[in-house]
Motif scaffolding. Structure first.
Motif, PDB file in Angstrom:
ATOM      1  N   LEU A 328     -31.229 -26.706 -14.157  1.00  0.00           N
ATOM      2  CA  LEU A 328     -30.582 -26.030 -13.030  1.00  0.00           C
ATOM      3  C   LEU A 328     -29.089 -26.327 -12.995  1.00  0.00           C
ATOM      4  O   LEU A 328     -28.272 -25.442 -12.717  1.00  0.00           O
ATOM      5  CB  LEU A 328     -31.227 -26.468 -11.717  1.00  0.00           C
ATOM      6  N   LEU A 329     -28.730 -27.568 -13.285  1.00  0.00           N
ATOM      7  CA  LEU A 329     -27.317 -27.964 -13.263  1.00  0.00           C
ATOM      8  C   LEU A 329     -26.508 -27.175 -14.296  1.00  0.00           C
ATOM      9  O   LEU A 329     -25.400 -26.707 -14.005  1.00  0.00           O
ATOM     10  CB  LEU A 329     -27.206 -29.465 -13.542  1.00  0.00           C
ATOM     11  N   ILE A 330     -27.071 -27.006 -15.481  1.00  0.00           N
ATOM     12  CA  ILE A 330     -26.351 -26.333 -16.572  1.00  0.00           C
ATOM     13  C   ILE A 330     -26.380 -24.817 -16.426  1.00  0.00           C
ATOM     14  O   ILE A 330     -25.356 -24.145 -16.602  1.00  0.00           O
ATOM     15  CB  ILE A 330     -26.943 -26.752 -17.932  1.00  0.00           C
ATOM     16  N   PHE A 331     -27.544 -24.266 -16.087  1.00  0.00           N
ATOM     17  CA  PHE A 331     -27.716 -22.817 -16.133  1.00  0.00           C
ATOM     18  C   PHE A 331     -27.584 -22.122 -14.782  1.00  0.00           C
ATOM     19  O   PHE A 331     -27.516 -20.890 -14.741  1.00  0.00           O
ATOM     20  CB  PHE A 331     -29.079 -22.477 -16.748  1.00  0.00           C
ATOM     21  N   LEU A 358     -19.220 -24.806 -19.610  1.00  0.00           N
ATOM     22  CA  LEU A 358     -18.564 -26.024 -20.102  1.00  0.00           C
ATOM     23  C   LEU A 358     -18.234 -26.926 -18.915  1.00  0.00           C
ATOM     24  O   LEU A 358     -17.238 -26.711 -18.220  1.00  0.00           O
ATOM     25  CB  LEU A 358     -17.289 -25.699 -20.884  1.00  0.00           C
ATOM     26  N   ALA A 359     -19.074 -27.910 -18.678  1.00  0.00           N
ATOM     27  CA  ALA A 359     -18.838 -28.866 -17.588  1.00  0.00           C
ATOM     28  C   ALA A 359     -19.534 -30.189 -17.880  1.00  0.00           C
ATOM     29  O   ALA A 359     -20.421 -30.622 -17.134  1.00  0.00           O
ATOM     30  CB  ALA A 359     -19.315 -28.289 -16.255  1.00  0.00           C
ATOM     31  N   PRO A 360     -19.171 -30.860 -18.974  1.00  0.00           N
ATOM     32  CA  PRO A 360     -19.793 -32.157 -19.280  1.00  0.00           C
ATOM     33  C   PRO A 360     -19.308 -33.235 -18.308  1.00  0.00           C
ATOM     34  O   PRO A 360     -18.178 -33.187 -17.828  1.00  0.00           O
ATOM     35  CB  PRO A 360     -19.313 -32.448 -20.701  1.00  0.00           C
ATOM     36  N   ARG A 361     -20.175 -34.189 -18.021  1.00  0.00           N
ATOM     37  CA  ARG A 361     -19.786 -35.315 -17.171  1.00  0.00           C
ATOM     38  C   ARG A 361     -19.473 -36.516 -18.053  1.00  0.00           C
ATOM     39  O   ARG A 361     -19.976 -36.614 -19.171  1.00  0.00           O
ATOM     40  CB  ARG A 361     -20.906 -35.667 -16.190  1.00  0.00           C
ATOM     41  N   GLY A 362     -18.634 -37.419 -17.508  1.00  0.00           N
ATOM     42  CA  GLY A 362     -18.168 -38.517 -18.335  1.00  0.00           C
ATOM     43  C   GLY A 362     -18.120 -39.847 -17.632  1.00  0.00           C
ATOM     44  O   GLY A 362     -18.913 -40.152 -16.738  1.00  0.00           O
ATOM     45  N   ILE A 363     -17.112 -40.626 -18.006  1.00  0.00           N
ATOM     46  CA  ILE A 363     -17.052 -42.033 -17.630  1.00  0.00           C
ATOM     47  C   ILE A 363     -16.844 -42.248 -16.140  1.00  0.00           C
ATOM     48  O   ILE A 363     -17.329 -43.224 -15.569  1.00  0.00           O
ATOM     49  CB  ILE A 363     -15.931 -42.735 -18.443  1.00  0.00           C
ATOM     50  N   THR A 383     -33.967 -45.812  -2.713  1.00  0.00           N
ATOM     51  CA  THR A 383     -33.910 -44.887  -3.863  1.00  0.00           C
ATOM     52  C   THR A 383     -32.561 -44.932  -4.589  1.00  0.00           C
ATOM     53  O   THR A 383     -32.375 -44.247  -5.595  1.00  0.00           O
ATOM     54  CB  THR A 383     -34.183 -43.439  -3.417  1.00  0.00           C
ATOM     55  N   ALA A 384     -31.641 -45.739  -4.093  1.00  0.00           N
ATOM     56  CA  ALA A 384     -30.292 -45.752  -4.677  1.00  0.00           C
ATOM     57  C   ALA A 384     -30.286 -46.263  -6.111  1.00  0.00           C
ATOM     58  O   ALA A 384     -29.402 -45.907  -6.899  1.00  0.00           O
ATOM     59  CB  ALA A 384     -29.359 -46.606  -3.820  1.00  0.00           C
ATOM     60  N   HIS A 385     -31.277 -47.091  -6.488  1.00  0.00           N
ATOM     61  CA  HIS A 385     -31.295 -47.639  -7.848  1.00  0.00           C
ATOM     62  C   HIS A 385     -31.488 -46.551  -8.904  1.00  0.00           C
ATOM     63  O   HIS A 385     -31.198 -46.754 -10.084  1.00  0.00           O
ATOM     64  CB  HIS A 385     -32.404 -48.685  -7.970  1.00  0.00           C
ATOM     65  N   LEU A 386     -31.981 -45.373  -8.480  1.00  0.00           N
ATOM     66  CA  LEU A 386     -32.197 -44.279  -9.419  1.00  0.00           C
ATOM     67  C   LEU A 386     -30.909 -43.530  -9.758  1.00  0.00           C
ATOM     68  O   LEU A 386     -30.889 -42.714 -10.690  1.00  0.00           O
ATOM     69  CB  LEU A 386     -33.219 -43.285  -8.842  1.00  0.00           C
ATOM     70  N   LEU A 387     -29.843 -43.791  -9.020  1.00  0.00           N
ATOM     71  CA  LEU A 387     -28.577 -43.096  -9.287  1.00  0.00           C
ATOM     72  C   LEU A 387     -28.086 -43.327 -10.714  1.00  0.00           C
ATOM     73  O   LEU A 387     -27.612 -42.398 -11.371  1.00  0.00           O
ATOM     74  CB  LEU A 387     -27.495 -43.568  -8.296  1.00  0.00           C
ATOM     75  N   VAL A 388     -28.190 -44.557 -11.183  1.00  0.00           N
ATOM     76  CA  VAL A 388     -27.651 -44.885 -12.510  1.00  0.00           C
ATOM     77  C   VAL A 388     -28.406 -44.163 -13.631  1.00  0.00           C
ATOM     78  O   VAL A 388     -27.783 -43.460 -14.443  1.00  0.00           O
ATOM     79  CB  VAL A 388     -27.634 -46.404 -12.735  1.00  0.00           C
ATOM     80  N   PRO A 389     -29.757 -44.310 -13.730  1.00  0.00           N
ATOM     81  CA  PRO A 389     -30.429 -43.592 -14.826  1.00  0.00           C
ATOM     82  C   PRO A 389     -30.281 -42.076 -14.738  1.00  0.00           C
ATOM     83  O   PRO A 389     -30.137 -41.403 -15.761  1.00  0.00           O
ATOM     84  CB  PRO A 389     -31.897 -44.017 -14.692  1.00  0.00           C
ATOM     85  N   TYR A 390     -30.282 -41.531 -13.520  1.00  0.00           N
ATOM     86  CA  TYR A 390     -30.121 -40.082 -13.374  1.00  0.00           C
ATOM     87  C   TYR A 390     -28.717 -39.634 -13.800  1.00  0.00           C
ATOM     88  O   TYR A 390     -28.563 -38.614 -14.477  1.00  0.00           O
ATOM     89  CB  TYR A 390     -30.398 -39.661 -11.932  1.00  0.00           C
ATOM     90  N   THR A 391     -27.710 -40.404 -13.402  1.00  0.00           N
ATOM     91  CA  THR A 391     -26.337 -40.040 -13.787  1.00  0.00           C
ATOM     92  C   THR A 391     -26.149 -40.141 -15.293  1.00  0.00           C
ATOM     93  O   THR A 391     -25.525 -39.281 -15.918  1.00  0.00           O
ATOM     94  CB  THR A 391     -25.317 -40.942 -13.061  1.00  0.00           C
ATOM     95  N   PHE A 392     -26.707 -41.188 -15.881  1.00  0.00           N
ATOM     96  CA  PHE A 392     -26.605 -41.336 -17.333  1.00  0.00           C
ATOM     97  C   PHE A 392     -27.341 -40.208 -18.045  1.00  0.00           C
ATOM     98  O   PHE A 392     -26.901 -39.720 -19.096  1.00  0.00           O
ATOM     99  CB  PHE A 392     -27.150 -42.686 -17.773  1.00  0.00           C
ATOM    100  N   VAL A 394     -27.644 -37.186 -16.934  1.00  0.00           N
ATOM    101  CA  VAL A 394     -26.764 -36.021 -16.810  1.00  0.00           C
ATOM    102  C   VAL A 394     -25.639 -36.107 -17.843  1.00  0.00           C
ATOM    103  O   VAL A 394     -25.309 -35.118 -18.512  1.00  0.00           O
ATOM    104  CB  VAL A 394     -26.187 -35.921 -15.381  1.00  0.00           C
ATOM    105  N   ILE A 395     -25.038 -37.293 -17.951  1.00  0.00           N
ATOM    106  CA  ILE A 395     -23.910 -37.457 -18.892  1.00  0.00           C
ATOM    107  C   ILE A 395     -24.358 -37.180 -20.329  1.00  0.00           C
ATOM    108  O   ILE A 395     -23.747 -36.383 -21.045  1.00  0.00           O
ATOM    109  CB  ILE A 395     -23.331 -38.880 -18.777  1.00  0.00           C
ATOM    110  N   VAL A 396     -25.435 -37.842 -20.745  1.00  0.00           N
ATOM    111  CA  VAL A 396     -25.894 -37.696 -22.133  1.00  0.00           C
ATOM    112  C   VAL A 396     -26.303 -36.247 -22.410  1.00  0.00           C
ATOM    113  O   VAL A 396     -25.926 -35.660 -23.435  1.00  0.00           O
ATOM    114  CB  VAL A 396     -27.066 -38.648 -22.414  1.00  0.00           C
ATOM    115  N   THR A 397     -27.053 -35.653 -21.495  1.00  0.00           N
ATOM    116  CA  THR A 397     -27.549 -34.287 -21.717  1.00  0.00           C
ATOM    117  C   THR A 397     -26.407 -33.273 -21.730  1.00  0.00           C
ATOM    118  O   THR A 397     -26.359 -32.398 -22.615  1.00  0.00           O
ATOM    119  CB  THR A 397     -28.566 -33.903 -20.634  1.00  0.00           C
ATOM    120  N   THR A 398     -25.482 -33.374 -20.764  1.00  0.00           N
ATOM    121  CA  THR A 398     -24.396 -32.386 -20.719  1.00  0.00           C
ATOM    122  C   THR A 398     -23.446 -32.547 -21.901  1.00  0.00           C
ATOM    123  O   THR A 398     -22.986 -31.549 -22.467  1.00  0.00           O
ATOM    124  CB  THR A 398     -23.612 -32.484 -19.401  1.00  0.00           C
TER     125      THR A 398
END
Length: 624
Positions: A328-331, A358-363, A383-392, A394-398
């Motif tokens: 959903l984020l990409i398309f 074209l909208a990759p996420r980064g550092i 649920t805040a501990h899930l922010l890190v794996p979810y953000t990573f 997103v970064i890797v996939t995008t």
């Protein structure tokens, strides 16, 4: 096979020792990070693939797979400040490359992408996260805000690889650089609201804090730019201190602005870079060159650290829901945000489509998510501990998705070329026109640049693309679609103009792709100010002109025809190969140390003697 196993067995002990040194000694660990980063950059250049993909792969292998690098253990509490500071320096360098003169052409789109686009991304990403992910709604709001950030650490390397047309490239540069302070500020404001837990005060709180960030970021940014400008304008420091002083001042602007008003540092350094890069009273090119080199090192290091911080346990939180969210984020999210932001603009549908994908996420997203996740978890958010794996994720996939598809999409939409071979020729006199005509016959795009009206008209009579302009004009790059060109060849009679053109175009082309004729008075201009020497030391302007006036010419041969010619016994004789093209259309140019003809060559453009009436096979070598 036995020999291979024996070799590996002998290498096992020294390799293990190297691994132990690299993973346990701080200095070796730091060196390993830089070596891995720059190796990924070089390998990406060599293989013609986005270096970001290799940076993430190398970092992942060095971190969670092998345990060679542990950024948190290596840098401890310094990791997040160093990451933030590095991003600030990258944003300053990005700001130096932005020109306020671009805004009349793209300002409206840049403004709407960083306002309407950011708000649309935040809203849609928040809704998608709330519907799909096991996060509380306040954390979904924060996650959506974090994902508004793309940033130059990921955009700039992709643009360097893809080379889209100037308008699209400028829009993405402006968006990527400005959205970092905008998105980071939005994320901080949302974080404060989530931490307090009072959603009734969101509007007034956010507006008040946003106003303070804008005001103090502008004050520190404009003040810092003025201070650097005064140092340069009034020669208050010797030139060898310009780069270190600028570096120190940028660090100071970022640090003190952040301490004075939280999260205003990114805006301050971005604004300082834009103001300093847009003024014309003093040259900042030497600073820009230093910052560009520093940017490559910082981006390489940051992505290795980013990927190495991942833990295998982080993947346990990932399931089909994050996969659907990413789709959903990409398309959906990015295309919708771009569609809303570009309504009523004069962008073509091809340019809008490319912007939409074209909208990759980064550092920045990674560092902000790490800090906020830790603080919210300590505050009791479940649920805040899930922010890190979810953000990573997103970064890797995008990065992987856009890195693999953006180049193909740009070429398919016709806004970039895979391997541009266009050649800009400075000088449109008689034999320069003949070279251009022959290169055009080899299907190499050419553009002649000259100020002489007679030369312009003669070029137009031959239907050659020509621009009546000084090659040293400040606005030259705005009149040429430089993404179609790869190299510069300086053929004027003036060695000084040729050398100045070389320096001027180093901003746009690689040094190895800028050439000029041999100096007519060797040693009259220092070598580091000159481009690569064309052809050979005998081929000065005066000598080539004399030969051309005596009837020598330029001719394109097939490889078979060229191989059948009588070759000169030594350099500096005709026929002499000047250019060669292979089956892929790539052009190689003769230099004093190398012939352009290789095993892959299919056509050769050579300078030939007046005696070619009998045909190529009958040519005899003629000394210059």
């Amino acid at each position: 096979m036995d020999v291979l196993w024996q070799t590996l067995d002998h290498l096992r002990e020294p390799l293990f020792r190297l691994y132990t040194i690299a993973s346990t000694h701080i200095m070796a660990n730091l060196a390993t990070i830089m070596l891995l980063g720059l190796s990924a950059q070089w390998l990406g250049w060599w293989l013609h693939i986005p270096s970001i993909l290799l940076l993430l792969s190398f970092g992942f292998l060095a971190g969670p797979v092998t345990g060679l690098i542990n950024p948190d253990q290596l840098l401890g509490n310094l990791l997040n400040p160093l990451v933030s500071l590095s991003v600030g320096i990258i944003l300053f360098e990005g700001g130096l490359n932005l020109k306020l003169s671009d805004l009349p052409r793209i300002g409206r789109v840049v403004r709407t992408l960083n306002t309407i686009g950011v708000m649309a991304t935040w809203t849609l990403a928040t809704l998608a996260a709330h519907l799909l992910l096991p996060l509380s709604f306040p954390v979904c709001l924060l996650f959506g805000a974090i994902l508004t950030v793309t940033g130059p650490t990921v955009i700039l390397p992709l643009l360097r690889q893809i080379k889209p047309n100037p308008r699209v490239s400028s829009i993405l540069r402006w968006e990527g650089i400005l959205v970092d302070p905008v998105g980071a500020t939005l994320a901080v404001l949302v974080f404060e609201v989530v931490l307090i837990g009072s959603f009734t005060e969101i509007p007034q709180m956010m507006l008040w804090d946003l106003g303070k960030v804008v005001v103090w970021g502008s004050v520190f940014g404009a003040g810092g730019a003025l201070l650097i400008f005064l140092f340069l304008r009034h020669h208050l420091a010797p030139e060898y201190l310009h780069n270190p002083l600028t570096f120190a001042l940028v660090v100071g602007i970022f640090a003190f602005a952040n301490q004075w008003q939280a999260e205003s540092g990114l805006l301050a350094v971005t604004l300082a870079g834009i103001l300093l890069g847009s003024q014309t009273a003093v040259s900042v090119r030497h600073i820009l060159k230093f910052k560009e080199n520093l940017q490559v090192l910082l981006i390489s290091t940051l992505f290795i650290l980013l990927a190495a911080r991942m833990k295998m346990a982080d993947f346990q939180a990932l399931d089909w829901r994050i996969g659907l969210f990413l789709a959903l984020l990409i398309f959906v999210v990015r295309p919708a945000a771009v569609f809303l932001a570009t309504l009523g603009s004069d962008l073509s549908w091809q340019e809008r489509t490319f912007l939409a994908f074209l909208a990759p996420r980064g550092i920045v997203a990674a560092s902000v998510a790490s800090i906020f996740s830790l603080q919210l978890t300590h505050a009791g958010n479940l649920t805040a501990h899930l922010l890190v794996p979810y953000t990573f994720a997103v970064i890797v996939t995008t990065v992987l998705w856009y890195g693999l598809t953006a180049g193909f999409l740009a070429r398919h939409l016709g806004i970039s070329q895979r391997n541009p071979q266009g050649t800009i020729i400075v000088g449109a006199h008689d034999w320069a026109r003949e070279i251009a005509r022959q290169l055009a016959a080899m299907e190499i795009p050419v553009l002649l640049i000259d100020k002489n009206r007679q030369h312009i008209e003669a070029s137009q009579d031959l239907a050659l693309p020509v621009l009546e302009k000084s090659v040293l004009s400040e606005d030259l790059s705005e009149e040429i679609e430089l993404t179609s060109y790869r190299r510069l060849i300086c053929l004027t009679a003036n060695d000084t103009v040729n050398s100045l053109a070389n320096l001027h175009f180093q901003e746009f082309f690689e040094r190895e792709d800028i050439f000029q004729l041999p100096l007519q008075n060797p040693g009259s201009i220092p070598g580091h100010l000159c481009g690569r020497t064309l052809f050979g030391p005998e081929f000065t302007f005066e000598q080539v002109g004399r030969l051309f006036n005596r009837g020598a010419g330029f001719r394109v041969f097939s490889l078979a025809e060229w191989q059948s010619l009588s070759k000169p016994a030594a350099g500096g004789a005709l026929p002499f190969p000047l250019f060669a093209a292979d089956g892929q259309g790539s052009l190689t140019i003769a230099t004093p140390n190398a012939s352009p003809v290789t095993a892959r060559t299919t056509r050769v453009l050579a300078m030939v003697s007046p005696d070619d009436a009998a045909g190529p096979a009958a040519m005899d070598p003629v000394r210059i």
